[in-house]
Design an enzyme around this catalytic site. Structure first.
Site, PDB file in Angstrom:
ATOM      1  N   ARG A  74       2.781  32.297  18.374  1.00  0.00           N
ATOM      2  CA  ARG A  74       2.908  32.502  16.934  1.00  0.00           C
ATOM      3  C   ARG A  74       4.081  33.443  16.668  1.00  0.00           C
ATOM      4  NH1 ARG A  74      -1.503  30.422  14.301  1.00  0.00           N
ATOM      5  NH2 ARG A  74      -3.425  30.130  15.512  1.00  0.00           N
ATOM      6  N   GLY A 111       2.812  23.933  12.075  1.00  0.00           N
ATOM      7  CA  GLY A 111       2.185  23.970  10.770  1.00  0.00           C
ATOM      8  C   GLY A 111       3.046  24.649   9.732  1.00  0.00           C
ATOM      9  N   ASN A 112       2.412  25.271   8.756  1.00  0.00           N
ATOM     10  CA  ASN A 112       3.130  25.794   7.595  1.00  0.00           C
ATOM     11  C   ASN A 112       4.200  26.822   7.961  1.00  0.00           C
ATOM     12  OD1 ASN A 112       3.046  28.103   5.251  1.00  0.00           O
ATOM     13  ND2 ASN A 112       3.034  26.040   4.401  1.00  0.00           N
ATOM     14  N   THR A 134      -1.413  20.767  12.468  1.00  0.00           N
ATOM     15  CA  THR A 134      -2.375  21.830  12.193  1.00  0.00           C
ATOM     16  C   THR A 134      -3.771  21.231  12.101  1.00  0.00           C
ATOM     17  OG1 THR A 134      -3.227  23.398  10.550  1.00  0.00           O
ATOM     18  CG2 THR A 134      -1.750  21.708   9.733  1.00  0.00           C
ATOM     19  N   ILE A 135      -4.730  21.893  12.712  1.00  0.00           N
ATOM     20  CA  ILE A 135      -6.106  21.416  12.604  1.00  0.00           C
ATOM     21  C   ILE A 135      -6.627  21.579  11.180  1.00  0.00           C
ATOM     22  CG2 ILE A 135      -6.620  21.897  15.031  1.00  0.00           C
ATOM     23  CD1 ILE A 135      -8.313  24.310  14.040  1.00  0.00           C
ATOM     24  N   ASP A 136      -5.988  22.450  10.387  1.00  0.00           N
ATOM     25  CA  ASP A 136      -6.488  22.753   9.039  1.00  0.00           C
ATOM     26  C   ASP A 136      -6.115  21.710   8.000  1.00  0.00           C
ATOM     27  OD1 ASP A 136      -7.754  25.318   9.559  1.00  0.00           O
ATOM     28  OD2 ASP A 136      -5.736  26.088   9.900  1.00  0.00           O
ATOM     29  N   GLY A 179     -11.040  27.873   9.499  1.00  0.00           N
ATOM     30  CA  GLY A 179     -10.384  27.690   8.208  1.00  0.00           C
ATOM     31  C   GLY A 179     -10.382  28.985   7.417  1.00  0.00           C
ATOM     32  N   GLU A 231     -14.419  29.939   7.767  1.00  0.00           N
ATOM     33  CA  GLU A 231     -14.150  31.335   8.124  1.00  0.00           C
ATOM     34  C   GLU A 231     -13.737  32.180   6.915  1.00  0.00           C
ATOM     35  OE1 GLU A 231     -12.067  31.521  12.437  1.00  0.00           O
ATOM     36  OE2 GLU A 231     -11.128  30.144  11.012  1.00  0.00           O
ATOM     37  N   ARG A 284     -10.201  23.500  18.692  1.00  0.00           N
ATOM     38  CA  ARG A 284      -8.807  23.234  19.047  1.00  0.00           C
ATOM     39  C   ARG A 284      -8.679  22.554  20.412  1.00  0.00           C
ATOM     40  NH1 ARG A 284      -5.117  25.733  15.881  1.00  0.00           N
ATOM     41  NH2 ARG A 284      -5.721  27.605  14.729  1.00  0.00           N
TER      42      ARG A 284
END
Length: 358
Positions: A74, A111-112, A134-136, A179, A231, A284
């Protein structure tokens, strides 16, 4: 000779390898000679010139393999313009690595936050293609991200398993699903797993409404209940606080996570026996499901075509089941939230699912 850089950034998910495979297979069908430079641990590898020169055969046999063969890390976008601890200018270093290797394009799977950095590099003059990971499923501009459906499947399996023990002991179970900011996984897994109550970050809950839904089930002779909780689920009380005070309260919350807080509230308000289940990072893990394998392969092939057509600065997306593309700048910095007005939420309400807000 076509020279392509590739990296996987941010949280891992089940279909990163499948997507990279799709890109490489597509490129190999378009070009006779391709060199793939895989940057290790995401943007960190690009910053520090840490990479592997890969061949087409390195991507063989990884369609069903979870995680990422390149590793990930990250690298928060808000820190991209700040030097590393040892003084490296991150953006400058990434541009230098790109030019040193004489890359024709950099492919970013992320992701974002990762795509915000991809857009930054595109604005700095690099040829960049983004792939929505992204899993979200919270990346704006695409109906679906790869990794989402596989995560939903695992979260659903967790709820399925909880059903039997909850029914055996007539208990209330709180299942905490990943999430923090958005509730797409919890919403989909909650419906698929037959949850009775679904609590999302986008729909603040009232514990009295949660207890009302539990009491209704009890009066109907149903001795157990399943609550799927994201979450980032938040109470109406906390949602009404100013942002700074809300953050301070959450930081000082005397519970390991929101599931424990909600379980305690239910015990106090309803007197119910409550248990907690948290599947956590299993969501994940493992290999991608069939849906994600197909989606990733399509995304990868489309990215290869964009490279061939020299259409850079684009994000590959899914719209109405068609794979297409939008400008990276269109998506950068935007999240795709669950709206209380979404048809899927309204459908869930028609099924009798409570969102703790009525």
């Amino acid at each position: 000779m076509k020279r392509i850089g590739m990296l996987t950034s941010g949280g891992d998910c089940q279909a990163l390898n499948a997507t990279m495979r799709g890109v490489v297979k597509g490129l190999c069908n378009l070009y006779d000679d391709v060199e793939i430079y895989g940057f290790l641990e995401g943007y960190k590898g690009l910053i520090r010139n840490n990479y592997k020169l890969l061949k087409a055969e390195d991507f063989s046999g990884i369609l069903t393999r979870g995680g990422t063969i390149l590793g990930s890390s990250r690298q928060p976008f808000k820190l991209m313009n700040q030097p590393t601890e040892d003084g490296i200018d991150k953006v400058k270093s990434m541009k230098e690595t790109y030019k040193k290797l004489k890359l024709d394009c950099l492919v970013v799977l992320g992701g974002n936050g990762s795509q915000k950095t991809a857009n930054l590099l595109s604005e700095e003059g690099l040829n960049v293609i983004g792939l929505p990971k992204t899993i979200d499923n919270d990346l704006w501009g695409t109906d679906m991200t790869f990794g989402f459906q596989s995560a939903v499947d695992i979260a659903t399996q967790a709820i399925d398993c909880i059903h039997t023990t909850a029914a055996s002991h007539n208990r209330v179970f709180v299942v905490e699903i990943m999430g923090h900011k958005v509730g797409h996984i919890t919403l989909h897994a909650g419906i698929a797993g037959g949850a009775d109550i679904i609590l999302l970050p986008e729909i603040p809950y009232d514990i009295k409404s949660v207890c009302k839904a539990l009491d209704k089930r009890s009066r109907e002779g149903k001795g157990f209940s399943i609550i799927a909780v994201a979450e980032g689920a938040i109470s109406k009380e906390d949602a009404a606080l100013p942002k700074k005070k809300r953050k301070e309260k959450l930081a000082n919350r005397p519970y390991p996570s929101v599931a424990y807080e909600i379980a305690e509230q239910i015990k106090d308000a309803c007197g119910s026996e409550v248990r907690i289940a948290i599947p956590g990072h299993t969501q994940r893990g493992g290999g991608p499901d069939a849906y994600d394998r197909v989606l990733s392969s399509r995304f990868g092939a489309y990215a290869a075509k964009l490279i061939h057509d020299e259409r850079y600065g684009r994000l590959v997306v899914l719209k109405d089941n068609d794979v297409t593309d939008i400008a990276l700048s269109e998506s950068a910095g935007k999240l795709k939230y669950v709206s209380p007005e979404d048809s899927i939420v309204q459908n869930a309400r028609m099924l009798g699912i409570s969102f703790g807000d009525d």
